[in-house]
Design a protein around this motif. Structure first.
Motif, mmCIF file in Angstrom:
data_model
loop_
_atom_site.group_PDB
_atom_site.id
_atom_site.type_symbol
_atom_site.label_atom_id
_atom_site.label_comp_id
_atom_site.label_asym_id
_atom_site.label_seq_id
_atom_site.Cartn_x
_atom_site.Cartn_y
_atom_site.Cartn_z
ATOM 1 N N GLU A 125 -34.978 -6.386 35.097
ATOM 2 C CA GLU A 125 -35.091 -7.084 33.811
ATOM 3 C C GLU A 125 -36.457 -6.853 33.175
ATOM 4 O O GLU A 125 -37.089 -7.759 32.633
ATOM 5 N N SER A 126 -36.910 -5.598 33.241
ATOM 6 C CA SER A 126 -38.222 -5.246 32.692
ATOM 7 C C SER A 126 -38.269 -5.373 31.177
ATOM 8 O O SER A 126 -39.351 -5.444 30.588
ATOM 9 N N TYR A 127 -37.080 -5.380 30.531
ATOM 10 C CA TYR A 127 -37.025 -5.507 29.068
ATOM 11 C C TYR A 127 -37.529 -6.863 28.588
ATOM 12 O O TYR A 127 -37.771 -7.059 27.397
ATOM 13 N N LYS A 128 -37.717 -7.801 29.512
ATOM 14 C CA LYS A 128 -38.233 -9.116 29.143
ATOM 15 C C LYS A 128 -39.765 -9.144 29.089
ATOM 16 O O LYS A 128 -40.350 -10.125 28.650
ATOM 17 N N ASN A 129 -40.401 -8.078 29.582
ATOM 18 C CA ASN A 129 -41.859 -8.028 29.642
ATOM 19 C C ASN A 129 -42.428 -7.051 28.632
ATOM 20 O O ASN A 129 -41.742 -6.126 28.181
ATOM 21 N N LEU A 130 -43.692 -7.255 28.299
ATOM 22 C CA LEU A 130 -44.387 -6.349 27.387
ATOM 23 C C LEU A 130 -44.855 -5.109 28.144
ATOM 24 O O LEU A 130 -45.089 -5.142 29.345
#
Length: 222
Positions: A70-75
């Motif tokens: 779920e890296s899309y949740k991080n900048l």
């Protein structure tokens, strides 16, 4: 917020080191294959297919990992973009494997020149970590960039000499890239631990001062 962004940048550095390590291993395998297997057992075209499949597989792994974690949740998470780039390059390499085999040495030179840029970045990262060895890595990056340019420009008298030079430089490039990435990884980890220890010590000192000030006020009130 600043600390969080710094941690994200550190994670990106570590991920990039992982990609460089994978590329370095590919360089070593390809170089060893060129030295010991070509042309007795396999052809340059077959090596191109293997490398293309490896690049494609790496891209798919990066994309899958991006969504699983779920890296899309991080900048500042570039796993998906890099993965897509690897997939596109891998597919193109598979489709044009025949053409690549004809310009195999030139392609190797371009790849090694790109790798030398990453070595240069490794030197700059070590400099940012106040590691004196960055000068050595800077010289190494310059040396391999020179070798890559020589492979691209081909100043040699024969194709066999060029091939032999490219083979051994490719293996050496992979080994050095592997060593540099691993070294940088541990230096980043060490710097992280030192920074965390400093923050903890600072916070503890602030808490102690607050407690002392509170006790002094309480005693003064009595």
């Amino acid at each position: 917020m600043k600390t969080k962004v710094k941690k994200n940048k550190t994670k990106e550095k570590i991920k990039l080191s992982g990609i460089i390590i994978a590329t370095a291993i590919l360089f070593i395998v390809a170089g060893v294959a060129l030295i010991f297997l070509v042309p007795e057992y396999i052809t340059l075209k077959q090596i191109c297919y293997v490398l293309a499949l490896a690049i494609l597989a790496t891209g798919i792994v990066l994309i899958v990992r991006y969504f699983l974690k779920e890296s899309y949740k991080n900048l500042q998470e570039y796993g998906f973009s890099i993965g897509v780039a690897f997939v596109i390059i891998g597919v193109i390499a598979l489709v044009r494997a025949t053409d690549l085999s004809e310009y195999f040495i030139f392609t190797l030179g371009v790849l090694m020149l790109s790798a030398s840029i990453f070595k240069l970045q490794t030197a700059m990262d070590l400099n940012a970590l106040h590691d004196r060895s960055f000068i050595i890595w800077l010289c190494i990056a310059a040396a391999f960039a020179g070798c890559a340019i020589a492979i691209i420009m081909n100043p040699f008298n024969s194709a066999e000499t060029l091939m032999n030079f490219a083979q051994y430089v490719l293996v050496a490039d992979g080994v050095i890239s592997l060593a540099g990435s691993i070294y940088l990884y541990f230096r980043i980890r060490s710097a992280e631990k030192q920074a965390e220890a400093l923050i903890n010590n600072t916070e503890q000192a602030a808490e102690n001062k607050t407690e002392e000030a509170t006790m002094a006020e309480f005693e003064g009130a009595q």
